[in-house]
Each structure stands twice: as structure tokens, then as C-alpha cells.
Design a protein around this motif. Structure first.
Motif, PDB file in Angstrom:
ATOM      1  N   MET A 146      70.202  86.413 -33.400  1.00 37.65           N
ATOM      2  CA  MET A 146      69.451  86.411 -32.150  1.00 37.65           C
ATOM      3  C   MET A 146      68.213  85.528 -32.179  1.00 37.65           C
ATOM      4  O   MET A 146      67.788  85.024 -31.134  1.00 37.65           O
ATOM      5  CB  MET A 146      69.042  87.842 -31.794  1.00 37.65           C
ATOM      6  N   THR A 147      67.632  85.324 -33.348  1.00 38.06           N
ATOM      7  CA  THR A 147      66.347  84.620 -33.411  1.00 38.06           C
ATOM      8  C   THR A 147      66.412  83.211 -32.829  1.00 38.06           C
ATOM      9  O   THR A 147      65.548  82.836 -32.030  1.00 38.06           O
ATOM     10  CB  THR A 147      65.831  84.606 -34.851  1.00 38.06           C
ATOM     11  N   PRO A 148      67.397  82.367 -33.182  1.00 39.90           N
ATOM     12  CA  PRO A 148      67.410  81.015 -32.601  1.00 39.90           C
ATOM     13  C   PRO A 148      68.095  80.928 -31.244  1.00 39.90           C
ATOM     14  O   PRO A 148      68.114  79.849 -30.638  1.00 39.90           O
ATOM     15  CB  PRO A 148      68.205  80.214 -33.645  1.00 39.90           C
ATOM     16  N   PHE A 149      68.640  82.035 -30.756  1.00 42.34           N
ATOM     17  CA  PHE A 149      69.451  81.983 -29.537  1.00 42.34           C
ATOM     18  C   PHE A 149      68.660  81.457 -28.345  1.00 42.34           C
ATOM     19  O   PHE A 149      69.091  80.547 -27.639  1.00 42.34           O
ATOM     20  CB  PHE A 149      70.023  83.377 -29.240  1.00 42.34           C
ATOM     21  N   PHE A 150      67.484  82.007 -28.087  1.00 45.91           N
ATOM     22  CA  PHE A 150      66.717  81.616 -26.901  1.00 45.91           C
ATOM     23  C   PHE A 150      66.141  80.219 -27.053  1.00 45.91           C
ATOM     24  O   PHE A 150      66.052  79.468 -26.078  1.00 45.91           O
ATOM     25  CB  PHE A 150      65.609  82.629 -26.630  1.00 45.91           C
ATOM     26  N   ASP A 151      65.733  79.859 -28.265  1.00 43.11           N
ATOM     27  CA  ASP A 151      65.175  78.535 -28.482  1.00 43.11           C
ATOM     28  C   ASP A 151      66.200  77.456 -28.146  1.00 43.11           C
ATOM     29  O   ASP A 151      65.926  76.525 -27.391  1.00 43.11           O
ATOM     30  CB  ASP A 151      64.732  78.425 -29.947  1.00 43.11           C
ATOM     31  N   ILE A 152      67.417  77.603 -28.693  1.00 43.82           N
ATOM     32  CA  ILE A 152      68.446  76.594 -28.457  1.00 43.82           C
ATOM     33  C   ILE A 152      68.902  76.601 -27.001  1.00 43.82           C
ATOM     34  O   ILE A 152      69.129  75.550 -26.398  1.00 43.82           O
ATOM     35  CB  ILE A 152      69.640  76.834 -29.404  1.00 43.82           C
ATOM     36  N   THR A 153      69.010  77.780 -26.413  1.00 45.18           N
ATOM     37  CA  THR A 153      69.516  77.879 -25.043  1.00 45.18           C
ATOM     38  C   THR A 153      68.535  77.324 -24.022  1.00 45.18           C
ATOM     39  O   THR A 153      68.932  76.662 -23.060  1.00 45.18           O
ATOM     40  CB  THR A 153      69.857  79.342 -24.706  1.00 45.18           C
ATOM     41  N   LEU A 154      67.239  77.569 -24.210  1.00 45.02           N
ATOM     42  CA  LEU A 154      66.248  77.203 -23.192  1.00 45.02           C
ATOM     43  C   LEU A 154      65.447  75.950 -23.522  1.00 45.02           C
ATOM     44  O   LEU A 154      64.642  75.510 -22.702  1.00 45.02           O
ATOM     45  CB  LEU A 154      65.276  78.361 -22.977  1.00 45.02           C
ATOM     46  N   ALA A 155      65.676  75.367 -24.699  1.00 44.49           N
ATOM     47  CA  ALA A 155      64.830  74.243 -25.102  1.00 44.49           C
ATOM     48  C   ALA A 155      64.943  73.062 -24.148  1.00 44.49           C
ATOM     49  O   ALA A 155      63.979  72.350 -23.903  1.00 44.49           O
ATOM     50  CB  ALA A 155      65.207  73.799 -26.522  1.00 44.49           C
ATOM     51  N   GLY A 156      66.127  72.828 -23.600  1.00 46.39           N
ATOM     52  CA  GLY A 156      66.309  71.672 -22.740  1.00 46.39           C
ATOM     53  C   GLY A 156      66.056  71.916 -21.269  1.00 46.39           C
ATOM     54  O   GLY A 156      66.340  71.040 -20.450  1.00 46.39           O
ATOM     55  N   VAL A 157      65.537  73.088 -20.902  1.00 46.11           N
ATOM     56  CA  VAL A 157      65.298  73.413 -19.492  1.00 46.11           C
ATOM     57  C   VAL A 157      63.888  72.987 -19.106  1.00 46.11           C
ATOM     58  O   VAL A 157      62.914  73.364 -19.759  1.00 46.11           O
ATOM     59  CB  VAL A 157      65.487  74.924 -19.250  1.00 46.11           C
ATOM     60  N   GLU A 158      63.785  72.208 -18.048  1.00 46.74           N
ATOM     61  CA  GLU A 158      62.475  71.757 -17.600  1.00 46.74           C
ATOM     62  C   GLU A 158      61.659  72.927 -17.057  1.00 46.74           C
ATOM     63  O   GLU A 158      62.202  73.903 -16.541  1.00 46.74           O
ATOM     64  CB  GLU A 158      62.630  70.691 -16.514  1.00 46.74           C
ATOM     65  N   LEU A 159      60.350  72.796 -17.162  1.00 50.23           N
ATOM     66  CA  LEU A 159      59.454  73.888 -16.781  1.00 50.23           C
ATOM     67  C   LEU A 159      59.642  74.307 -15.328  1.00 50.23           C
ATOM     68  O   LEU A 159      59.591  75.495 -15.005  1.00 50.23           O
ATOM     69  CB  LEU A 159      57.994  73.472 -17.025  1.00 50.23           C
ATOM     70  N   ASP A 160      59.903  73.358 -14.425  1.00 51.88           N
ATOM     71  CA  ASP A 160      60.078  73.690 -13.016  1.00 51.88           C
ATOM     72  C   ASP A 160      61.305  74.560 -12.763  1.00 51.88           C
ATOM     73  O   ASP A 160      61.415  75.212 -11.725  1.00 51.88           O
ATOM     74  CB  ASP A 160      60.185  72.420 -12.169  1.00 51.88           C
ATOM     75  N   MET A 161      62.262  74.543 -13.700  1.00 44.03           N
ATOM     76  CA  MET A 161      63.489  75.311 -13.526  1.00 44.03           C
ATOM     77  C   MET A 161      63.561  76.526 -14.452  1.00 44.03           C
ATOM     78  O   MET A 161      64.553  77.243 -14.433  1.00 44.03           O
ATOM     79  CB  MET A 161      64.711  74.421 -13.787  1.00 44.03           C
ATOM     80  N   VAL A 162      62.528  76.747 -15.255  1.00 43.50           N
ATOM     81  CA  VAL A 162      62.659  77.766 -16.293  1.00 43.50           C
ATOM     82  C   VAL A 162      62.709  79.178 -15.715  1.00 43.50           C
ATOM     83  O   VAL A 162      63.346  80.063 -16.282  1.00 43.50           O
ATOM     84  CB  VAL A 162      61.519  77.630 -17.329  1.00 43.50           C
TER      85      VAL A 162
END
Length: 483
Positions: A395-411
């Protein structure tokens, strides 16, 4: 809201906010409080029923009312933060959640408790998605992996620790409050989290002045209700035909929602869900993986907790403490992954964790078969510890990898969809694995009822190992600070 100045929003994710780690603690504290309430009812239900009365369906809806409201409101809740300010919506959601918790604690009837649980779910859906956006506005790229890495373990610990907390509080019975302490504990904790969050959380929102999407809200709420309601009710009712009809009807409604979102985006008006999200490989891969990961974990927690009490005669406290090694294992796995392993291995850390969890799950099944009805918590502890370590690593890297490429306006939109995805997975996992468990239990196959569920969970975790290949090997550094 508090009369104090709102902390200035950081100029961008590339700039470190001075109080970012303390602000992260406030966000995670609210998350823990919210997520615990999704899992405590399983242990508290017998005490609630003895006090307030009601039949099995009534008790089920004390849990299901929260689940349904939470899942349906997540996508809209995330987007409201983008539109009106994530700090503002976080505080509104937290205040409402605390008030609803107090109503739960003082409920005088099953109907009042169910209504209060629905309110908890709605305010939780407003609260939870804001954390991701606030984090991306506070942390520079180099620190985002560690910040995101805290999310997975917190959610895993909350899922496992809920029964432990409920068992301890009911056994302790302060002020002769019994099951009510499970909900009333949120009041002082929530007020403390609110004071800290109001003092230090920075404000952030989407660029420009996007307008709300009421049609999108109606379509997504209807579609998710058609999908999740039968998953919640189906097992208890024996899966009548209308449950499948509702799930089938959800498909065209959600398809219409998707078409509406694309049209709105092309017209330059902010949709509830940004269609561009699904062109990000890490994000779409994470959605698929999250369905299976959280579905298997939640279904396993549900089935094992019921087996300990219904089949083995454990008290709520004994059942909760028996699952404590799980929580300890998650903490150990998360610490190791967060310190260095997740950044070094990327998606391979998810695969390694899932494989270790499979070994722990099979070890738990072996211990249950070997000891039979005489099994003790100590006999299960080693295998549950190993299972928890694997879950923490996965679970630890799950959110980092999933959300890393999402721009702040869409987060906000992205986090709302991701949380809804997890909730859908958890609901489906509970429905499917719960149906298997009760089917075998009612057929008199007591040991098989839980060992078959454990076997299915092990298979699902192996599926997670394969699905992890949908994710990029590691988050792309050039996208971590996008937006």
C-alpha cells in the motif's frame, strides 16, 4: 471559519510549505477517524442491537448507510474542493463528521442511528478527497513520495484497527456508554483535528473559476447508487433478481455520465471528472489495481472478524486483539517501504508486498485448519503479522505512483474518483467474499467458510502482483510537480 487568518496557499507544488508535516498529521488524523468508522460497526453491531433493537436488516443498514453515502458522495466531494477551496471543504466535512458522530452516539432508535450514519458518510465524502490536493500544494517533488506513502498504510491500519478499537472500547465501557463510545470518541478527536487544521492548513483550489456541474452530480450519484446499493443489500437478501437489474441499469447511466463529462470538458466547462485523467497510465492502472487490492483486504477483514465471533465464540475484545498483529505488521511494512524500499523499487514494492501477503494468508489458513475450533489468537499471530507486513509494503507506494502524474487542478477530481474506486472495491469484496463465507457457514462447513475466503483472497493478491505491471516502474519525476 475560526476567525483566524487562512494560511497563505503555497505558490506551487515545487515550493515547500513551512508547516507541511504538521498539516499532513492533521489530514491523516482526520482520515483515521473517518476510516475507523467504516469498520467498527461489525464488532459493535451485537451491542447496538441489544440496546436499540431492530432486525438483521436494520443492523446491516447501520453499516451500509455509511458505506453507500460515502461512496456516492466521493466524486462530487472531491470536485467541490477544486471549485470552492480544499481547505474550506476539508473543514466543513470535518465539522459535519464530528456533529454526525455525536448524533450517532446519542441515537435513541435504530432509525436515528441509520440517519446519522448516512450524514457521517456524506460529510466523510466531502472530507476525505481534499487531503491529496492539499498535500500536492504543500510538498515539493522530492518529498511527495514520502507524503503520499503515508496514505496507504493509514488506510490499511484503519481497516484492521477498527475492530480492535471497537472491541477495546466496548469492553472498557467508560461511563457505562457501551457501543456509544465508538462514535463519541470522534468528538474530542475531531475537535482537536479541526483546531489544528484550521490553524495550519493552506488554501488551494483549481485555477480560474470553474462552475459546478449539477447534471453530472445527478448522473454520477444515480449511477453509483444503482451499482453500490445492490452490492450492499444483495448478500443479506440472497441476491434477488432486482439486485442484478440495478447493477445492469448502472451501466448506461454511468456511460451517459461519461459522455456528459466529455462534452462539458470540450465546451471549456469544468466537469466533475476530468476525462484527461484516464489518459494517464499510472492513474488508470492504479484504479484497476485498487479495486482488487482493497476489495480483497476488506473482504478478508470482514470474513475473519465474523469467523472469530460467530464460529469460534470470541468476544468482541478477543476478536479485536486477535487482529492486532495484522495492524503491527502493516506498520512495520509501511515503515520499511516508506523509509527507502518504495522509492527504490517502485511498483516492484507493490508486487513484493502482495506476494508476502499471499504467504501470510495461506499461513493463516493453515493455522485455522491445524487447530480447528480450538485455535487461539496466539496461533494466528505469526501469519497475521506476515500478512500485515505484506499489505504495508504493497500500500505504501500505491498512492504515490497512482497520483504522481495528476496535475494539481485535477487532483480533487482524481482523488474523489480514486477513493470511490476503493470504496467500490471494498463494497464488492465484502459482498462477494461475505456471500461465500455465509453460504459455507450456513451449510455447516465452519472451517471451510473462512479457509475458502482466505484462499480466494490469496488468489486476488496474486492478481494484484500481475496488475501492478499496468503501473509505470516508478513515478515520472517530471510529472510529480505538474500543475
Amino acid at each position: 471559519m475560526t476567525g483566524t487568518p487562512v494560511p497563505a496557499a503555497p505558490p506551487g507544488a515545487a515550493t515547500a510549505y513551512r508547516w507541511r508535516w504538521l498539516a499532513l498529521a492533521a489530514i491523516l488524523g482526520a482520515e483515521v477517524m473517518d476510516l475507523l468508522d467504516a469498520t467498527v460497526v461489525g464488532v459493535a453491531a451485537p451491542s447496538i442491537r441489544a440496546d436499540l433493537g431492530g432486525d438483521g436488516a436494520t443492523i446491516q443498514w447501520i453499516a451500509a448507510g455509511y458505506t453507500l453515502a460515502f461512496a456516492v458522495g466521493l466524486i462530487t466531494g472531491g470536485r467541490l474542493g477544486d471549485l470552492y477551496g480544499r481547505r474550506r471543504m476539508f473543514l466543513v466535512g470535518l465539522a459535519g463528521f464530528v456533529a454526525a458522530s455525536a448524533l450517532c452516539g446519542f441515537a435513541a432508535s435504530p432509525e436515528m442511528l441509520i440517519t446519522s450514519r448516512v450524514l457521517q458518510g456524506l460529510f466523510g465524502a466531502l472530507l476525505i478527497p481534499q487531503g491529496f490536493g492539499i498535500m500536492k500544494s504543500m510538498f515539493p517533488p522530492a518529498e511527495l513520495p514520502k507524503a503520499f506513502g503515508a496514505y496507504g498504510p493509514v488506510m490499511g491500519l484503519a481497516a484492521v484497527a477498527g475492530p480492535v478499537v471497537a472491541g477495546v472500547l466496548i469492553a472498557w465501557n467508560p461511563a457505562d456508554a457501551g457501543w456509544r463510545t465508538v462514535f463519541l470518541l470522534n468528538v474530542p478527536l475531531g475537535l482537536a483535528a479541526f483546531a489544528l487544521a484550521a490553524a495550519i492548513l493552506p488554501e488551494s483550489r483549481a485555477a480560474g473559476s470553474p462552475r459546478p456541474d449539477p447534471m453530472g452530480f445527478v448522473l454520477v450519484s444515480l449511477g453509483l447508487t444503482l451499482l453500490i446499493f445492490p452490492l450492499v443489500e444483495g448478500r443479506e437478501l440472497g441476491w434477488p433478481g432486482w439486485t442484478f437489474a440495478m447493477m445492469v441499469a448502472a451501466v448506461p447511466v454511468l456511460a451517459l455520465f461519461a459522455v456528459h463529462q466529455v462534452r462539458r470538458s470540450r465546451a471549456g466547462r469544468a466537469p466533475l471528472v476530468e476525462p484527461g485523467l484516464f489518459r494517464i497510465r499510472a492513474y488508470t492502472g492504479g484504479l484497476v489495481l485498487g479495486l482488487v487490492l482493497f476489495g480483497s483486504l476488506t473482504g478478508l477483514v470482514f470474513a475473519l472478524g465474523l469467523h472469530l465471533q460467530l464460529s469460534l465464540g470470541f468476544t468482541p475484545l478477543e476478536a479485536g486483539l486477535t487482529q492486532a498483529p495484522w495492524a503491527l505488521g502493516i506498520a512495520i511494512g509501511a515503515t520499511v517501504a516508506g523509509a527507502w524500499l518504495a522509492q527504490k523499487l517502485g511498483r516492484a514494492c507493490i508486487q513484493l508486498g502482495a506476494a508476502i501477503a499471499v504467504a501470510g494468508i495461506l499461513g493463516t489458513a493453515a493455522a485455522l485448519v491445524a487447530a480447528g475450533p480450538a485455535v487461539s489468537g496466539w496461533a494466528l499471530a505469526p501469519a497475521l503479522l506476515v500478512t500485515g507486513v505484506g499489505i504495508g509494503l504493497a500500500m505504501t507506494p500505491f498512492f504515490d505512483i497512482t497520483l504522481a502524474g495528476v496535475e494539481l487542478d485535477m487532483v480533487g477530481s482524481a482523488s474523489g474518483v480514486l477513493n470511490a474506486d476503493q470504496q467500490l472495491g471494498a463494497t464488492a469484496g465484502t459482498a462477494v467474499l461475505g456471500t461465500v463465507f455465509f453460504g459455507l457457514l450456513e451449510a455447516g462447513q465452519v472451517t471451510a467458510s473462512v479457509t475458502v475466503v482466505l484462499g480466494l483472497t490469496a488468489v486476488l493478491m496474486l492478481v494484484v502482483v500481475g496488475l501492478a505491471r499496468l503501473l509505470p516502474p516508478k513515478p515520472r519525476p517530471d510529472l510529480v510537480h505538474a500543475g
